[in-house]
Design a protein around this motif. Sequence first.
Motif, PDB file in Angstrom:
ATOM      1  N   ALA A 111       0.801  -1.218   0.000  1.00 28.88           N
ATOM      2  CA  ALA A 111       0.000   0.000   0.000  1.00 28.88           C
ATOM      3  C   ALA A 111       0.835   1.269   0.000  1.00 28.88           C
ATOM      4  CB  ALA A 111      -0.913   0.003   1.230  1.00 28.88           C
ATOM      5  N   TYR A 112       2.151   1.143   0.152  1.00 32.21           N
ATOM      6  CA  TYR A 112       2.992   2.284   0.513  1.00 32.21           C
ATOM      7  C   TYR A 112       4.051   2.620  -0.528  1.00 32.21           C
ATOM      8  CZ  TYR A 112       0.799   1.483   5.016  1.00 32.21           C
ATOM      9  OH  TYR A 112      -0.132   1.324   6.018  1.00 32.21           O
ATOM     10  N   GLY A 113       4.724   3.757  -0.289  1.00 30.50           N
ATOM     11  CA  GLY A 113       5.875   4.160  -1.068  1.00 30.50           C
ATOM     12  C   GLY A 113       7.157   3.682  -0.414  1.00 30.50           C
ATOM     13  N   GLY A 114       8.285   4.082  -1.002  1.00 30.84           N
ATOM     14  CA  GLY A 114       9.577   3.622  -0.516  1.00 30.84           C
ATOM     15  C   GLY A 114      10.180   2.617  -1.476  1.00 30.84           C
ATOM     16  N   TYR A 115      11.456   2.297  -1.278  1.00 30.80           N
ATOM     17  CA  TYR A 115      12.118   1.386  -2.201  1.00 30.80           C
ATOM     18  C   TYR A 115      11.498  -0.014  -2.159  1.00 30.80           C
ATOM     19  CZ  TYR A 115      15.410  -1.695  -4.426  1.00 30.80           C
ATOM     20  OH  TYR A 115      15.950  -2.662  -5.237  1.00 30.80           O
ATOM     21  N   ALA A 191      15.589   8.055   1.818  1.00 31.30           N
ATOM     22  CA  ALA A 191      15.571   8.156   0.361  1.00 31.30           C
ATOM     23  C   ALA A 191      14.191   7.886  -0.224  1.00 31.30           C
ATOM     24  CB  ALA A 191      16.584   7.178  -0.243  1.00 31.30           C
ATOM     25  N   ALA A 192      13.195   7.626   0.627  1.00 34.04           N
ATOM     26  CA  ALA A 192      11.859   7.270   0.144  1.00 34.04           C
ATOM     27  C   ALA A 192      11.120   8.507  -0.342  1.00 34.04           C
ATOM     28  CB  ALA A 192      11.066   6.584   1.253  1.00 34.04           C
ATOM     29  N   GLY A 200      11.546  10.156   3.729  1.00 40.23           N
ATOM     30  CA  GLY A 200      10.613   9.645   4.729  1.00 40.23           C
ATOM     31  C   GLY A 200       9.230   9.319   4.218  1.00 40.23           C
ATOM     32  N   ARG A 201       9.065   9.170   2.910  1.00 37.72           N
ATOM     33  CA  ARG A 201       7.711   8.907   2.404  1.00 37.72           C
ATOM     34  C   ARG A 201       7.116   7.649   3.031  1.00 37.72           C
ATOM     35  NH1 ARG A 201       6.202   8.829  -3.968  1.00 37.72           N
ATOM     36  NH2 ARG A 201       5.994  11.070  -3.588  1.00 37.72           N
ATOM     37  N   TYR A 202       7.916   6.600   3.172  1.00 37.24           N
ATOM     38  CA  TYR A 202       7.392   5.346   3.718  1.00 37.24           C
ATOM     39  C   TYR A 202       6.917   5.520   5.159  1.00 37.24           C
ATOM     40  CZ  TYR A 202       7.405   0.549   5.559  1.00 37.24           C
ATOM     41  OH  TYR A 202       7.075  -0.632   6.185  1.00 37.24           O
TER      42      TYR A 202
END
Length: 350
Positions: A111-115, A191-192, A200-202
């Motif tokens: 459901a999320y962002g990040g690598y 790096a998200a 910090g997007r995640y």
Amino acid sequence: MSFDALLWLSFGGPEGPADVRPFLENVTRGRGVPPERLDEVEQHYQHFGGVSPINRLNREAIAAVEAELAGQGVKLPVYFGNRNWHPMAEDTLGKMLADGVQRALVFPTSAYGGYSACRQYDEDIERARAAVGAASDEQQAPELVKLRQFFDHPLFIDSFADATRQALASLPDGARLVFTAHSVPVSADKAAGPPSEGGGRYSKQVAEASRLVAEAVGVAEYDVVWQSRSGPPQIPWLDPDIVDHIEALHEQGVTAVAVCPIGFVSDHLEVIWDLDNEAAEKAGELGMAFARVATPNSDPRFAQLVVELVREHTEGVTPRKLSDFTAAGCTVNGAPCAPLCCEPVKRPAR
């Protein structure tokens, strides 16, 4: 816009004892995970007969999505492919090409962002297309359009909110609500997202989803913690860990805890081992009442959510979201959704 199919793209998991070690080696390749950590995690899988429930849960969810698509009059066959175990995404895309699929939507089971939560699925798409397109100069891999992140979708939040209410109702008054998601290296979280967001997007999305669920349930005080770290001990990861946090709550006088795995869409091994075994056992040792919130995978609203994301592309349905976060994660053929978005972090030499 016209599409020929939907590709359900997931992590994968072993379906027998002999699968476990090669599966774990696929998962950790290039990540510098010590062999002793693999030995430890292998025992977690063997505790359940060498079978992760993730493939079964994905097949059940796919069946529900197929029924929901049919019920809403959306004619799209659904294909199943994984990153780390069979059916592998490359093999599935080859079948899709053989079946005449030219353009498909992709639902990643995160459901999320990040690598790890988003960008790595783009890499899966890029790798699978390269494998299929390289088979013949006359072949062209299907175009693949990845669906957006859905951590703040009303159906996702509502499902978790109802399950959280049920968990809290099973506990004495005053139970502490704790949200948990898969930990990642601090450097990866920094790096998200695109650099313009400041990173910090995640972790920010996990915090927002937790806030939305807590607000829906009417809980003012709650915690967001992490689980399932697997990297070398010298590399900082997001913390605190769920088991450590339960110990800290006990020291504060908390006598009951409800744990909501907000970072997961299904009860795969990291949920049933890290929470239903390790966290629950720690709570039991400390005399704390414990309840684990159900994940959305088997909730009918999860299939409805997937179909709604599909219809955003096939019919122009207006996207629904409960936060002010920028909608992200929709990509074409594995290209990042923004320049330098969720760039993989180079790991230091060991």
